[in-house]
Design an enzyme around this catalytic site. Sequence first.
Site, PDB file in Angstrom:
ATOM      1  N   ASN A   1       0.938  -1.107   0.055  1.00 21.44           N
ATOM      2  CA  ASN A   1       0.002   0.063  -0.018  1.00 21.44           C
ATOM      3  C   ASN A   1       0.978   1.336  -0.026  1.00 21.44           C
ATOM      4  O   ASN A   1       1.462   1.499   1.067  1.00 21.44           O
ATOM      5  CB  ASN A   1      -1.045   0.138   1.157  1.00 21.44           C
ATOM      6  CG  ASN A   1      -1.860   1.236   1.521  1.00 21.44           C
ATOM      7  OD1 ASN A   1      -1.707   2.166   0.616  1.00 21.44           O
ATOM      8  ND2 ASN A   1      -2.342   1.328   2.573  1.00 21.44           N
TER       9      ASN A   1
ATOM     10  N   LYS B   1       0.171   4.343  -0.376  1.00 16.49           N
ATOM     11  CA  LYS B   1      -0.567   5.432   0.270  1.00 16.49           C
ATOM     12  C   LYS B   1      -0.242   6.816  -0.669  1.00 16.49           C
ATOM     13  O   LYS B   1      -0.227   6.582  -1.764  1.00 16.49           O
ATOM     14  CB  LYS B   1       0.116   5.731   2.011  1.00 16.49           C
ATOM     15  CG  LYS B   1      -0.124   4.408   2.568  1.00 16.49           C
ATOM     16  CD  LYS B   1       0.123   4.532   3.928  1.00 16.49           C
ATOM     17  CE  LYS B   1       0.102   3.260   4.811  1.00 16.49           C
ATOM     18  NZ  LYS B   1       0.240   3.262   6.235  1.00 16.49           N
TER      19      LYS B   1
ATOM     20  N   HIS C   1      -9.302   1.195   5.347  1.00 14.73           N
ATOM     21  CA  HIS C   1      -7.740   1.659   6.073  1.00 14.73           C
ATOM     22  C   HIS C   1      -8.061   2.256   7.164  1.00 14.73           C
ATOM     23  O   HIS C   1      -8.688   3.316   7.056  1.00 14.73           O
ATOM     24  CB  HIS C   1      -6.914   1.900   4.920  1.00 14.73           C
ATOM     25  CG  HIS C   1      -5.582   2.087   5.236  1.00 14.73           C
ATOM     26  ND1 HIS C   1      -4.886   3.116   6.178  1.00 14.73           N
ATOM     27  CD2 HIS C   1      -4.531   1.184   5.178  1.00 14.73           C
ATOM     28  CE1 HIS C   1      -3.788   2.830   6.625  1.00 14.73           C
ATOM     29  NE2 HIS C   1      -3.351   1.529   6.043  1.00 14.73           N
TER      30      HIS C   1
ATOM     31  N   GLU D   1      -6.261   4.850   8.070  1.00 12.20           N
ATOM     32  CA  GLU D   1      -6.139   6.384   7.755  1.00 12.20           C
ATOM     33  C   GLU D   1      -7.427   6.932   7.053  1.00 12.20           C
ATOM     34  O   GLU D   1      -7.858   8.016   7.281  1.00 12.20           O
ATOM     35  CB  GLU D   1      -5.120   6.525   6.930  1.00 12.20           C
ATOM     36  CG  GLU D   1      -3.638   6.388   7.753  1.00 12.20           C
ATOM     37  CD  GLU D   1      -2.414   5.626   6.640  1.00 12.20           C
ATOM     38  OE1 GLU D   1      -2.682   5.480   5.627  1.00 12.20           O
ATOM     39  OE2 GLU D   1      -1.632   4.992   7.408  1.00 12.20           O
TER      40      GLU D   1
ATOM     41  N   GLU E   1      -4.739  -4.601  10.754  1.00 14.21           N
ATOM     42  CA  GLU E   1      -3.713  -3.618  11.003  1.00 14.21           C
ATOM     43  C   GLU E   1      -3.869  -2.862  12.443  1.00 14.21           C
ATOM     44  O   GLU E   1      -4.513  -2.026  12.153  1.00 14.21           O
ATOM     45  CB  GLU E   1      -3.659  -2.631   9.758  1.00 14.21           C
ATOM     46  CG  GLU E   1      -3.515  -3.267   8.533  1.00 14.21           C
ATOM     47  CD  GLU E   1      -2.982  -2.220   7.496  1.00 14.21           C
ATOM     48  OE1 GLU E   1      -2.001  -2.604   6.799  1.00 14.21           O
ATOM     49  OE2 GLU E   1      -3.665  -1.077   7.193  1.00 14.21           O
TER      50      GLU E   1
ATOM     51  N   GLY F   1       3.189   2.529  10.635  1.00 17.11           N
ATOM     52  CA  GLY F   1       4.354   3.719  10.551  1.00 17.11           C
ATOM     53  C   GLY F   1       5.048   4.020  11.754  1.00 17.11           C
ATOM     54  O   GLY F   1       5.652   5.022  11.877  1.00 17.11           O
TER      55      GLY F   1
ATOM     56  N   SER G   1       4.080  -2.109  10.400  1.00 18.75           N
ATOM     57  CA  SER G   1       5.595  -2.044  10.392  1.00 18.75           C
ATOM     58  C   SER G   1       6.176  -3.551  10.210  1.00 18.75           C
ATOM     59  O   SER G   1       7.064  -3.934  10.598  1.00 18.75           O
ATOM     60  CB  SER G   1       5.979  -1.667  11.739  1.00 18.75           C
ATOM     61  OG  SER G   1       5.642  -0.225  12.012  1.00 18.75           O
TER      62      SER G   1
HETATM   63  P1  13P Z   1       3.552   0.368   7.581  1.00 15.34           P
HETATM   64  O1  13P Z   1       3.963  -1.004   7.002  1.00 15.34           O
HETATM   65  O2  13P Z   1       4.147   1.833   6.985  1.00 15.34           O
HETATM   66  O3  13P Z   1       3.495   0.410   9.120  1.00 15.34           O
HETATM   67  O4  13P Z   1       2.092   0.916   6.956  1.00 15.34           O
HETATM   68  C1  13P Z   1       1.096  -0.411   7.237  1.00 15.34           C
HETATM   69  C2  13P Z   1      -0.237  -0.216   6.525  1.00 15.34           C
HETATM   70  O5  13P Z   1      -0.760   0.835   7.010  1.00 15.34           O
HETATM   71  C3  13P Z   1      -0.508  -0.761   5.098  1.00 15.34           C
HETATM   72  O6  13P Z   1      -1.704  -0.461   4.741  1.00 15.34           O
END
Ligand code: 13P
Length: 257
Positions: free
Chosen positions: A9, A11, A94, A96, A166, A172, A212
């Site tokens: 992903n 983003k 997601h 976010e 997640e 992140g 992560s």
């Molecule tokens: P990270 O791998 O950067 O922690 O992000 C995970 C994520 O949100 C994937 O959709």
Amino acid sequence: MRKKIVAGNWKMNNDLAETEMFLVELKKQVFPENVVVMIAPSFTNLNHAFRSLREHPVKIVAQNMHQSNEGAFTGEISAKMLKSVGTNTVIIGHSERRAYFKEDSAILADKVNTALENEMTAIFCIGEELEDRKKENHFQLIKTQLSEGLFHISDAAWENIIIAYEPVWAIGTGETASPKQAQEMHKFIRKTVAENYTEEIANNVSILYGGSVKPDNASEIFGQEDVDGGLIGGASLKVNSFMEIVNAFEKETGNRT
Ligand code: 13P
């Protein structure tokens, strides 16, 4: 049988030139046959990625879409638009999107319906905040996210569903759920699907872990019984680290198929 999947992903990262550079490198790679590999670039680069990877076993995924099929929704993207540029899979819910764009369970349930009506696969994301875990409310929260966003679908629709767990506190942050924590939650998710549908459906749905995941922790996480792969953020932006994660199953099973 459920599939092993590694999905990147991206983003809001990678413009056209950066996407092109990534694709040139990606096309040089050898992909394991037992892993479905996906990347989710920005909307503006979906078609470019699709055309570029036509001969390669990599699926192009959208990071979001609108729940309506068409209409006066300035700035939004429909399922039909995604399909027309070569994308049959979409990430829905997601954390976010839930947090920054206020997408609640009702909206997400609508998005799931729209994806399924349009014969798309939905990667449905769920995950608790740190506060929920501290209060030991995380299992209940996951159950609620599943029942409000997903458990209205028919038995047959499960063929087009992938679940991504997640934990928000691990996204992140460099902090990963331990393999034990991931397994515990994935097992719970599978049990919850079985209780609401059937054992067979629960056993066939792929449940990805996200938060992560890096080359150095992927094989241990993917080695857990109920973890069927990963949804990768930061580490999916470079071909080398992404491919190390794609190949992490090999280390876990010890053979290449
Ligand atoms: P990270 O791998 O950067 O922690 O992000 C995970 C994520 O949100 C994937 O959709």
